[in-house]
Design an enzyme around this catalytic site. Structure first.
Site, PDB file in Angstrom:
ATOM      1  CG  ASP A 301      -7.453 -23.402  10.480  1.00 22.66           C
ATOM      2  OD1 ASP A 301      -6.990 -23.049  11.528  1.00 22.66           O
ATOM      3  OD2 ASP A 301      -7.388 -22.896   9.378  1.00 22.66           O
ATOM      4  CG  HIS A 337      -3.971 -25.248  11.712  1.00 19.97           C
ATOM      5  ND1 HIS A 337      -4.061 -24.511  10.632  1.00 19.97           N
ATOM      6  CD2 HIS A 337      -3.879 -26.487  11.184  1.00 19.97           C
ATOM      7  CE1 HIS A 337      -4.118 -25.012   9.349  1.00 19.97           C
ATOM      8  NE2 HIS A 337      -3.977 -26.393   9.651  1.00 19.97           N
TER       9      HIS A 337
END
Length: 517
Positions: A301, A337
């Site tokens: 993430d 991300h």
């Protein structure tokens, strides 16, 4: 020549910065070093370092040293004393316990708890080389957890009987949490609550066993009355040093300082598989005075996500507190991300955050600010300088229509018509971008989507260079909001945002939003 600087010292570890012009995570060329006792007697050590932030391990407590690094001035320093060294195997800690052996993991947790109690103030608990499996251990003030080279502390792969942190403590303060709200959560494999003068260091590893249990199979659920644990959870701690260790496979966020003050993280390696859900690397939430330097991230993430809690839909906000003074330098963000993300839980306010001299490689976004109506709070004084982005899809983004939470796609969140300003209106004011280079750009160099009632203000961009584009890129929306047009090889797009750029040709005249008609 430049003198190296001390980032942090413990009784057995020194974290150093070797600043060279233009150096980001790595030095331009590896540098040889020589370490000797300042008194001239004792062991002389030599080696080579390739990174700007370099650590020296296994020093002598209370020792005086002289360090010579090729191309730098000599540096002398002295390590603090150690009040006592505790070996947890003396309390019954057993190596080689299987990850699914619950009784063995509980016995090892009890042994570690007894060892923690035995460590004197200013002393060290040294985990020796070997594979160790234990249920969560809570650390206390005034100690050092030293994870020796070759030591791996594993969490068990089964959660039956796993301890739970309640949402609030006896005084009503937030204890357990999930995405910015007080919520019961499973205790992290290593955690501390209200600890001061805490050091976690060493060349060994913490392994959250997220890949062995079922943690990654229910990312947004509550099971057995609790949310998933973090990898390392520090709640209301102060004067913390995290030096040199590797942490991997966290069940959710990897390192989560919550309500902490004066924290330094140097030379860490933070790793999780690219498809592991919500395994953010380092998420300081409602913290003050945080330094993250020389850390390598490769996670599932966001690499770093700076947060300040989330206002409940009914307006409840007693758990909120600002985050202020986060400094990020000489880090390597791979995959993930986002490289540096702020939000979307930012209701308490996020202020004075800088990211300098870093590399972001293959992340979806570089600098990413995200919020939405209902959050409230403000994001101010965000600075990015001397950052290289390589293979980043969208380099810079600020999105005030982020479609998170169950109502994230509702019209009141996504509407491009002005709404009334109230306590749930978020503000973004003050973003400075200087000397950023982008290579192999896919979607957009920048996408700034503000609210019509609260436009993004005071964005200043200087010396932004787009060196190359990714030839096989396909058009895609650069931010997560409804009705955003796909982009490919675009420069800087802005809507309800004030952008001051020294290169006007980089500013797109096309809107970000797609009309409903």
């Amino acid at each position: 020549m430049i003198r190296p600087s001390i980032i942090a010292l413990s009784a057995r570890t020194a974290a150093l910065c070797l600043p060279k012009a233009g150096a980001l995570y790595r030095l331009p060329d590896p540098a040889s070093w020589r370490l000797e006792p300042a008194a001239g007697d004792g062991e002389v050590r030599e080696g080579i370092t390739a990174t700007v932030v370099s650590l020296l391990h296994d020093l002598q407590p209370g020792g005086r040293y002289r360090l010579e690094v090729e191309g730098f001035q000599p540096l002398e320093f002295e390590t603090p004393a150690c009040a006592g060294l505790i070996d947890p195997t003396a309390f019954g800690l057993v190596p080689g316990i299987r990850h699914d052996d619950l009784e063995g993991a509980r016995a090892n947790a009890a042994a570690l708890a007894d060892a923690v109690v035995a460590v004197p103030d200013g002393g060290t608990l040294r985990l020796p080389k070997g594979d160790w499996t234990a249920f969560p251990v809570r650390l206390k003030s005034g100690i050092t957890l030293h994870i020796s080279k070759g030591a791996v502390l594993h969490a068990p792969s089964v959660r039956a009987g796993w301890p739970i942190l309640e949402a609030r403590d006896a005084m009503g303060r937030m204890l357990g949490s999930w995405e910015g709200l007080p919520t019961a959560c499973f205790a992290a494999p290593v955690h501390a609550i209200g600890a001061e003068r805490l050091v976690i260091e060493g060349e060994g590893s913490l392994d959250g066993s997220g890949d062995r249990g079922d943690w990654w199979h229910w990312p947004k659920e509550t099971r057995d009355g609790a949310r998933r644990p973090r990898g390392l959870h520090l709640v209301s701690c102060a004067d913390v040093k995290l030096l040199g260790f590797t942490i991997r496979n966290a069940p959710s966020w990897t390192i989560h300082p919550q309500g902490c003050r004066r924290l330094v993280a140097a030379g860490l390696t933070v790793v999780a598989p690219p498809d592991s859900p919500n395994t953010d690397g380092f998420n300081p939430e409602s913290c003050r005075d945080v330094t993250i330097t020389g850390v390598r991230f490769s996670v599932g993430d966001d690499c770093i996500a700076v947060k300040a809690g989330k206002r409940r839909p009914n307006g409840e906000h007693d758990h909120l507190a600002e985050t202020r003074g986060v400094r990020i330098t000489h880090c390597l963000m791979e995959r993930g991300h986002g490289g540096l993300v702020i939000g979307s839980e930012m209701s308490g306010g996020v202020h004075d955050v800088s990211v300098e001299d870093c590399e972001m490689v293959g992340t979806d976004r570089g600098l990413r600010l995200k919020t939405r109506r209902g959050r409230g709070g403000s994001i101010t004084n965000i600075v990015m300088r001397r950052v290289l982005m390589d293979g980043v899809d969208t380099a810079l983004s600020a999105n005030a229509h982020y479609h998170c939470d169950a109502d994230g796609h509702d019209d009141w969140v996504q509407s491009r018509q002005p709404a009334l300003i109230d306590q749930g209106t978020p503000f973004i004011d003050g973003v400075t971008i200087e000397d950023v280079e982008i290579r192999k750009l896919s979607h957009a160099a920048g996408a700034f989507l503000g609210l019509p009632e609260a436009p993004i203000r005071n964005v200043r961009i200087r010396r932004l260079k787009i060196a190359s584009y990714r030839a096989d890129a396909t058009a895609s929306p650069p931010i997560m909001a409804d009705r955003v047009r796909p982009m490919r090889h675009e420069a800087i797009a802005a809507e309800y945002a004030e952008i001051d750029c020294d290169e006007p040709a980089l500013l797109s005249r096309a809107p970000i939003s797609v009309s409903l008609e």
